[in-house]
Design a protein around this motif. Structure first.
Motif, PDB file in Angstrom:
ATOM      1  N   ASP A  61       1.003  -1.371   0.483  1.00  0.00           N
ATOM      2  CA  ASP A  61      -0.004  -0.284  -0.432  1.00  0.00           C
ATOM      3  C   ASP A  61       0.817   1.405   0.051  1.00  0.00           C
ATOM      4  N   GLY A  62       1.754   1.189  -0.109  1.00  0.00           N
ATOM      5  CA  GLY A  62       2.502   2.104  -0.326  1.00  0.00           C
ATOM      6  C   GLY A  62       3.868   2.585   1.278  1.00  0.00           C
ATOM      7  N   SER A  63       2.788   2.082   1.999  1.00  0.00           N
ATOM      8  CA  SER A  63       3.439   2.392   3.598  1.00  0.00           C
ATOM      9  C   SER A  63       4.749   2.428   3.927  1.00  0.00           C
ATOM     10  N   LEU A  64       5.966   3.041   4.691  1.00  0.00           N
ATOM     11  CA  LEU A  64       7.132   2.884   4.887  1.00  0.00           C
ATOM     12  C   LEU A  64       7.035   2.147   6.594  1.00  0.00           C
ATOM     13  N   LYS A  65       8.303   1.707   6.689  1.00  0.00           N
ATOM     14  CA  LYS A  65       8.835   1.531   7.780  1.00  0.00           C
ATOM     15  C   LYS A  65       9.990   1.295   7.769  1.00  0.00           C
ATOM     16  N   LYS A  66      10.826   1.720   8.599  1.00  0.00           N
ATOM     17  CA  LYS A  66      12.202   2.259   9.264  1.00  0.00           C
ATOM     18  C   LYS A  66      13.048   1.088   9.239  1.00  0.00           C
ATOM     19  N   ASP A  67      13.765   0.342   8.763  1.00  0.00           N
ATOM     20  CA  ASP A  67      14.017  -0.462   8.932  1.00  0.00           C
ATOM     21  C   ASP A  67      15.865  -0.890   9.374  1.00  0.00           C
ATOM     22  N   LYS A  68      16.904  -0.107   8.909  1.00  0.00           N
ATOM     23  CA  LYS A  68      18.185  -0.064   9.853  1.00  0.00           C
ATOM     24  C   LYS A  68      18.631   0.802   9.338  1.00  0.00           C
ATOM     25  N   LEU A  69      20.025   1.877   9.570  1.00  0.00           N
ATOM     26  CA  LEU A  69      20.876   2.422   9.687  1.00  0.00           C
ATOM     27  C   LEU A  69      21.605   1.938   8.771  1.00  0.00           C
ATOM     28  N   VAL A  70      22.117   2.000   7.192  1.00  0.00           N
ATOM     29  CA  VAL A  70      23.140   1.035   6.772  1.00  0.00           C
ATOM     30  C   VAL A  70      24.516   1.891   6.305  1.00  0.00           C
ATOM     31  N   SER A  71      23.817   3.443   6.677  1.00  0.00           N
ATOM     32  CA  SER A  71      25.259   4.475   6.975  1.00  0.00           C
ATOM     33  C   SER A  71      25.208   5.775   7.829  1.00  0.00           C
ATOM     34  N   ASP A  72      26.423   5.755   8.141  1.00  0.00           N
ATOM     35  CA  ASP A  72      26.533   6.888   8.950  1.00  0.00           C
ATOM     36  C   ASP A  72      27.797   7.783   8.755  1.00  0.00           C
ATOM     37  N   ILE A  73      27.492   7.575   7.168  1.00  0.00           N
ATOM     38  CA  ILE A  73      28.154   8.980   6.856  1.00  0.00           C
ATOM     39  C   ILE A  73      27.157  10.636   7.278  1.00  0.00           C
ATOM     40  N   PRO A  74      28.552  11.714   7.729  1.00  0.00           N
ATOM     41  CA  PRO A  74      27.514  12.708   8.525  1.00  0.00           C
ATOM     42  C   PRO A  74      27.138  13.456   7.150  1.00  0.00           C
ATOM     43  N   ASN A  75      26.102  13.759   7.079  1.00  0.00           N
ATOM     44  CA  ASN A  75      25.323  15.063   6.323  1.00  0.00           C
ATOM     45  C   ASN A  75      25.282  14.340   5.115  1.00  0.00           C
ATOM     46  N   ALA A  76      25.241  12.457   4.989  1.00  0.00           N
ATOM     47  CA  ALA A  76      24.537  12.360   3.584  1.00  0.00           C
ATOM     48  C   ALA A  76      23.280  12.233   3.010  1.00  0.00           C
ATOM     49  N   ARG A 367      12.173  19.787   8.341  1.00  0.00           N
ATOM     50  CA  ARG A 367      11.925  20.570   9.991  1.00  0.00           C
ATOM     51  C   ARG A 367      11.018  19.559  10.678  1.00  0.00           C
ATOM     52  N   SER A 368      10.244  19.343   9.820  1.00  0.00           N
ATOM     53  CA  SER A 368       9.079  18.330  11.072  1.00  0.00           C
ATOM     54  C   SER A 368       9.675  16.792  10.913  1.00  0.00           C
ATOM     55  N   ASP A 369      10.896  16.662   9.993  1.00  0.00           N
ATOM     56  CA  ASP A 369      11.182  15.408  10.722  1.00  0.00           C
ATOM     57  C   ASP A 369      10.567  13.534  10.101  1.00  0.00           C
ATOM     58  N   ASN A 370       9.374  14.114   9.106  1.00  0.00           N
ATOM     59  CA  ASN A 370       8.461  13.172   9.171  1.00  0.00           C
ATOM     60  C   ASN A 370       8.886  12.854   6.880  1.00  0.00           C
ATOM     61  N   ILE A 371       8.013  11.889   6.779  1.00  0.00           N
ATOM     62  CA  ILE A 371       7.743  11.657   5.182  1.00  0.00           C
ATOM     63  C   ILE A 371       6.452  11.475   5.301  1.00  0.00           C
ATOM     64  N   THR A 372       5.203  12.149   4.399  1.00  0.00           N
ATOM     65  CA  THR A 372       3.923  12.147   4.639  1.00  0.00           C
ATOM     66  C   THR A 372       3.907  11.299   2.687  1.00  0.00           C
ATOM     67  N   GLN A 373       3.183  10.386   2.930  1.00  0.00           N
ATOM     68  CA  GLN A 373       2.820   9.168   2.169  1.00  0.00           C
ATOM     69  C   GLN A 373       1.052  10.069   1.596  1.00  0.00           C
ATOM     70  N   PHE A 374       0.823  10.185  -0.002  1.00  0.00           N
ATOM     71  CA  PHE A 374      -0.057  10.706  -0.422  1.00  0.00           C
ATOM     72  C   PHE A 374      -0.275   9.734  -1.689  1.00  0.00           C
ATOM     73  N   SER A 375      -1.818   9.462  -2.152  1.00  0.00           N
ATOM     74  CA  SER A 375      -1.976   8.620  -3.019  1.00  0.00           C
ATOM     75  C   SER A 375      -2.408   9.468  -4.544  1.00  0.00           C
ATOM     76  N   ILE A 376      -1.899   8.963  -5.341  1.00  0.00           N
ATOM     77  CA  ILE A 376      -2.468   9.562  -6.948  1.00  0.00           C
ATOM     78  C   ILE A 376      -3.049   8.951  -7.573  1.00  0.00           C
ATOM     79  N   ASP A 377      -4.090   9.756  -7.430  1.00  0.00           N
ATOM     80  CA  ASP A 377      -4.630   9.095  -8.922  1.00  0.00           C
ATOM     81  C   ASP A 377      -4.788   9.004 -10.121  1.00  0.00           C
TER      82      ASP A 377
END
Length: 405
Positions: A61-76, A367-377
């Motif tokens: 359904d397009g929903s996201l689930k954070k799995d893991k950090l794969v690189s800790d390069i700063p400001n990547a 700035r709100s530290d999130n990803i928001t999801q929208f459906s496309i008609d």
């Protein structure tokens, strides 16, 4: 990139990073169970809220689930996959790579089974503040735009996916653009970074014959030719064109796959310009410029990301401070018509991306530290908020990768 955001980002880059000489991949991370039907996504972030590059699982359904950090390069914050998604390239916006004043580029091999990354090598980005990277259509070169220094560069991609020595480095120069955007809406104080060269994006036409780079500070769109055998860039004729209006601040652009037009957002003026692309000469000719904001809005806003729908009929543009996504219909002649404008449900969207199946659009809300999801008609391209939020510190970009057996 507006002035306050630029200053804040680069202060956070410098603080606490002066002793860093290398940026390792996290070790001993337990692989997740990824099935053959799974789609994964990499999310690039800014420090300090973001810790590097995250791997996400993408449900049907397009929903996201954070799995893991794969690189800790700063400001990547800037990432791109090669043409077959076997390698990931990362631009780190540190200000002191190897004790100098430049940023860095890192090449990784992608494990398509679990999304983990294996570092291949890292190189100097040949400028300060690498804010955009792209892959040439032939897959042989990585292109980078360095915002702070105003330089661009091309790097050969070796057979193993690692990066070679730079093939071309170009430094723009000239008189800064107007400090105030002439085409901005009434009440706008979107005045920033017209103090010298600031390269904001670099990308190729679909056939790989020409390269274009925007310079926000000089109000120019540079036009280049590229030698596809060695990656060397040379100035086209003319070498650049002026922005659509004084102080507009050209930022990002996309090539339409079929209608021979380029769509470019101007950050400071919050306008959207359509250019006709001459496939023989590479020259861009302005056709139309319209506001990226809904009618009646007054005040400050900065245009940021844009993305084309998969059918090429719709264009979506993110507006920061106004915190909205404008949906434009693309007419048969390539012109644009504003269809709708929707709230991002987040703050300061840097980029918008569309899922591989074309059903979802995601907004990276820094700035709100999130990803928001929208459906496309699928019938009219209209966006509808799904009421799904994914918490991520200072997200900048997201790329999708489908698991392969």
């Amino acid at each position: 990139m507006d002035g306050s955001a630029t200053t804040a980002i680069y202060r956070s880059i410098i603080i606490g990073l002066s002793s860093l000489a290398a940026f390792p991949v996290l070790a001993n991370t337990e692989p997740s169970a990824i099935t053959p039907s799974d789609t994964m996504a990499y999310v690039a972030t800014y420090n300090p809220n973001g810790e590097g590059i995250y791997l996400m699982k993408v449900d049907k359904d397009g929903s996201l689930k954070k799995d893991k950090l794969v690189s800790d390069i700063p400001n990547a914050a800037q990432i791109v996959l090669d043409n077959d998604s076997k390698h990931l390239y990362v631009a780190s916006e540190v200000a002191n790579y190897n004790g100098g004043k430049h940023g860095s580029l890192t090449a990784y091999a992608v494990n398509s089974q679990d999304g983990s990354l294996k570092k291949l090598n890292e190189v100097d980005s040949q400028g300060a503040g690498p804010v955009y990277i792209s892959i040439h259509p032939n897959g042989k070169f990585l292109l980078v735009a360095n915002y702070i220094s105003g330089s661009i560069a091309s790097f050969p991609i070796n057979k193993d996916g690692s990066l070679g020595r730079p093939a071309s480095v170009k430094q723009s120069s000239g008189e800064p653009g107007a400090s105030k955007p002439a085409a901005a809406v009434e009440g706008s104080f979107a005045f920033s970074d017209h103090d010298g060269p600031h390269a904001h994006m670099i990308g190729s036409d679909p056939d790989g014959k020409f390269i274009y780079s925007t310079d926000l500070g000089l109000d120019r769109i540079y036009q280049w030719r590229i030698d596809s055998s060695n990656g060397v860039l040379s100035a086209n004729n003319p070498p650049f064109i002026a922005a659509s209006s004084a102080g507009a601040g050209p930022r990002h652009f996309v090539f339409h796959p079929t209608n021979k037009h380029v769509y470019l957002i101007n950050e400071e003026s919050s306008t959207l310009t359509t250019y006709l692309f001459d496939m023989e000469s590479g020259k861009l000719t302005e056709q139309q410029t319209i506001s990226s904001l809904p009618e009646g809005y007054k005040g400050t806003s900065f245009a940021s990301g844009l993305v084309l729908s998969q059918d090429g009929h719709h264009l979506y543009v993110a507006n920061r401070l106004h915190n909205s996504i404008s949906h434009f219909n693309i007419n048969e002649n390539g012109s644009l018509t504003l269809a709708n404008n929707i709230w991002t449900h987040g703050d300061y969207t840097r980029t918008v991306v569309i899922s591989p199946d074309g059903h979802s659009l995601y907004a990276m809300n820094q700035r709100s530290d999130n990803i928001t999801q929208f459906s496309i008609d699928p019938t009219n391209g209209k966006l509808t908020f799904t009421n799904r939020f994914t918490p991520v510190g200072s997200p900048s970009q997201m790329l999708f990768i489908t698991h392969q057996q």
